[in-house]
Design an enzyme around this catalytic site. Structure first.
Site, short mmCIF file in Angstrom:
data_model
loop_
_atom_site.label_atom_id
_atom_site.label_comp_id
_atom_site.label_asym_id
_atom_site.label_seq_id
_atom_site.Cartn_x
_atom_site.Cartn_y
_atom_site.Cartn_z
N ARG A 158 -17.49 9.85 12.10
CA ARG A 158 -18.11 8.57 11.60
C ARG A 158 -18.79 7.89 12.62
O ARG A 158 -19.72 6.88 12.31
CB ARG A 158 -16.90 7.88 10.89
N GLU B 196 -14.39 17.06 4.93
CA GLU B 196 -15.30 15.53 5.30
C GLU B 196 -15.70 15.88 6.83
O GLU B 196 -15.38 16.51 7.44
CB GLU B 196 -14.21 14.44 4.99
N HIS C 51 -17.57 2.30 8.22
CA HIS C 51 -17.87 3.52 7.56
C HIS C 51 -19.58 3.63 7.34
O HIS C 51 -20.19 2.57 6.79
CB HIS C 51 -17.33 3.22 6.11
N SER D 10 -5.18 0.96 0.46
CA SER D 10 -4.74 2.45 -0.04
C SER D 10 -5.39 2.54 -1.53
O SER D 10 -5.71 3.59 -1.78
CB SER D 10 -3.25 2.41 -0.19
N HIS E 251 -14.70 -0.80 8.07
CA HIS E 251 -14.02 -0.26 7.10
C HIS E 251 -12.48 0.14 7.61
O HIS E 251 -11.48 -0.05 6.85
CB HIS E 251 -14.53 1.38 7.05
N ALA F 124 1.94 3.06 2.59
CA ALA F 124 2.94 2.91 3.55
C ALA F 124 4.18 2.12 3.01
O ALA F 124 5.35 2.65 3.19
CB ALA F 124 2.48 2.45 4.60
N GLY G 254 0.77 -1.25 -0.17
CA GLY G 254 0.02 0.09 0.00
C GLY G 254 0.83 1.28 -0.06
O GLY G 254 2.10 1.18 -0.17
N ALA H 50 -8.86 3.89 -1.44
CA ALA H 50 -9.28 5.08 -0.80
C ALA H 50 -9.91 5.97 -1.84
O ALA H 50 -9.21 6.48 -2.85
CB ALA H 50 -8.16 5.82 -0.02
N GLN H 51 -10.93 6.64 -1.45
CA GLN H 51 -11.80 7.67 -2.39
C GLN H 51 -11.34 9.15 -1.68
O GLN H 51 -11.14 9.78 -2.74
CB GLN H 51 -13.42 7.29 -2.38
N GLY H 52 -11.83 9.12 -0.61
CA GLY H 52 -11.78 10.56 -0.04
C GLY H 52 -10.33 11.42 -0.44
O GLY H 52 -10.43 12.53 -1.13
N GLY H 53 -9.48 11.14 0.41
CA GLY H 53 -8.28 11.86 -0.13
C GLY H 53 -7.37 11.78 1.24
O GLY H 53 -7.29 10.80 1.91
N ARG I 7 -11.00 7.04 13.94
CA ARG I 7 -10.23 7.91 13.09
C ARG I 7 -10.94 9.00 12.39
O ARG I 7 -12.10 8.96 11.88
CB ARG I 7 -9.64 6.80 11.98
#
Length: 534
Positions: free
Chosen positions: A288, A114, A237, A41, A349, A14, A12, A44-47, A384
């Site tokens: 969340r 977000e 999520h 990784s 999630h 990292a 990923g 991942a959609q958001g950013g 998170r």
């Protein structure tokens, strides 16, 4: 035996970002059990969150993270990671990552917002940010002659001095690895091992995670003797696409990014009415854990199978432009997001706990480091904050390398301990894979039913009782048959499930992602749940 200066398990963000930096100092081997982009990784959609605007500040980002973490974040870890975010973004840009631009913004980027964030600070690439970052890093890795990337290599266990029966300082020496193509078990020798294996979403029946997310890194570290922390905090999520076709609802579900709510999407019930204001003053932009419990409550209260994200008030074409993947996927299931609310339910999630490390990724075992979802630095606490995870991957990977170079210098290698070859003994090839699949399914269903969004002492004890039986069955299978990827993943799944349940039983309060009906209030002090192997 294969010897390498740096051994990375996982591909990923990292693992790949660490490999690129480490290659400046020595040879790097990256192992991944599937294909290189089979990672959370890449999905991942958001950013990635970073303070990039003059209207924003480190203090604001820190405050938002601490608030979301429900009192369990390690503040120094939060400050360190948040303050190193701009430098991490610069590195990603250097490797060719292309974030969405906005010429009217001083930093030049289109910044999203977000849930839980008080400012716009999310850099993104449409709704495929993780894929953009992972793809660019992967290309750089493939182009680097000092990095060997081996796909289809499944790590079985870490090799440590303790496992060899030595009484000197307990340290990691490498790993035994199953090669999928040949079925052989190889030894990869290294004094510097980075776990970057991601999370354990597949321990639950419904998850946004890829099939590879079976908790391998946490399970291996636990068996090796590393300290594990906060595994009870599993983030569900709140908004995953609800598919009415029951035959398709068999594990993985598609994520409707939190960024959709950040851009104005509102959670509504089947009656078309907004409901989040009843649960939190921030409405649909609450953290969340709050949103997931609210949706769970609404579903149970109304008997409806799902709730909805409504973004139909946006201009025609907005979803296709800003969230093309989400728009395309919804349409493939007969939902037009520009005119119809999107049906959603919660799903497992993100793993907020993991291998306990400091802000340098250093675990309790010499030579063993962890970065990304597999590690627990204290950044996330009990919940998170959205888009902090990719940031943690990049920052901790960089700090881990710096620490390795100081504490485990390449110019002074450790004593070369003899490592025995892998012996299967009297093990035979498995002759009934149905047993494996049955146990896998039972683990995921009992975790979903008993250790989900809302818990109780009775449910946790039932889960613990059954897991003890399953653990014995899996151990018999592991020792009686030649190792296969399926057996190894099942072994890791049951270990991670046990760790989650054990941590949950120890926490006699409700905090963040851990909500129990038997102790619905937060306790007077925030204490991590730490488990030591030895």
């Amino acid at each position: 035996m294969f010897t390498t200066d740096f051994l990375v398990i996982g591909s990923g963000v990292a693992g790949l970002s660490f490999a690129l930096r480490a290659a400046e100092y020595g040879n790097v081997t990256v192992l991944t059990k599937g294909e290189a982009l089979d990672s959370s990784s890449a999905k991942a959609q958001g950013g990635i969150a970073a303070v990039m605007s003059a209207e924003d500040s480190f203090e604001s980002h820190v405050a938002d993270t601490l608030d979301a973490g429900a009192g369990l974040c390690v503040e120094q870890a939060v400050r360190t990671i948040v303050e190193e975010a701009p430098a991490a973004i610069d590195e990603l840009l250097h490797w060719g990552v292309d974030f969405d631009a906005d010429a009217e913004e001083p930093a030049g980027f289109e910044l999203g917002r977000e849930g839980g964030h008080s400012q716009r600070r999310i850099l993104h690439a449409k709704d495929t940010t993780g894929l953009e970052i992972s793809s660019k890093l992967l290309q750089a890795v493939r182009d680097n002659p000092r990095i060997t990337l081996l796909e289809g290599h499944v790590a079985i266990d870490l090799i440590t001095t303790a496992k060899l029966g030595l009484v000197t300082e307990d340290r990691v020496l490498g790993a035994y690895v199953l090669v999928k193509g040949t079925g052989k078990v190889e030894i990869f020798r290294s004094d510097r091992v980075l776990l970057a294996t991601g999370g354990a979403g597949r321990v639950y029946l419904f998850t946004t995670n890829p099939d590879t997310a079976t908790g391998d890194g946490v399970a291996m570290a636990w068996r090796a003797g590393a300290t594990i922390s906060n595994m009870e905090f599993v983030q569900f999520h709140p908004t995953c696409f609800y598919n009415k076709r029951a035959d398709d609802r068999a594990g993985q579900t598609f994520l409707i990014s939190e960024a959709v709510r950040g851009e104005g999407g509102v959670l509504i019930g089947a009656d078309g009415k907004e409901f989040m204001h009843k649960y939190d003053r921030r409405g649909s932009l609450a953290p969340r854990d709050i949103v997931a419990r609210a949706i769970d409550s609404e579903i149970k209260r109304t008997g409806n199978p799902c709730v909805y994200v409504d973004i139909t008030h946006k201009p025609a074409g907005y979803m296709a432009e800003r969230f093309p993947l989400i728009d395309e996927t919804c349409r493939s299931y007969g939902i037009d997001p520009s005119t119809q609310p999107i049906p959603v339910v919660p799903a497992a999630h993100y793993q907020c706990g993991g291998v306990a490390t400091d802000t340098n990724g250093q675990s309790s075992m010499r030579g063993l480091f962890a970065a990304g979802e597999v590690g627990c630095t204290g950044l996330h606490g009990a919940n998170r904050l959205a888009s902090n995870s990719l940031l943690e991957c990049v920052v901790i990977a960089r700090r881990a390398l710096r620490t390795m170079l100081v504490k485990l210098p390449l110019a002074h290698p450790a004593e070369s301990y003899p490592i025995p070859e892998w012996h299967s003994g009297e093990a035979v090839p498995p002759d009934d894979l149905a047993i494996i699949y049955h146990n896998w399914d039972e683990i995921r269903r009992l975790m979903w039913d008993y250790v989900s969004i809302v818990r109780s002492n009775h449910r946790l004890q039932r889960a613990a009782t059954r897991l003890r039986i399953l653990s014995r069955e899996v151990k018999e299978f592991y020792w009686g048959y030649c190792v296969t990827p399926e057996i190894l993943e099942l072994r890791n799944l049951v270990t991670v499930a046990e760790l989650i349940v054990d941590c949950a039983i120890r926490r006699n309060e409700s905090r963040g992602l851990h909500y129990t009906m038997d102790a619905p209030e937060r306790g007077p002090s925030a204490v991590p749940t730490t488990i030591h192997r030895w």
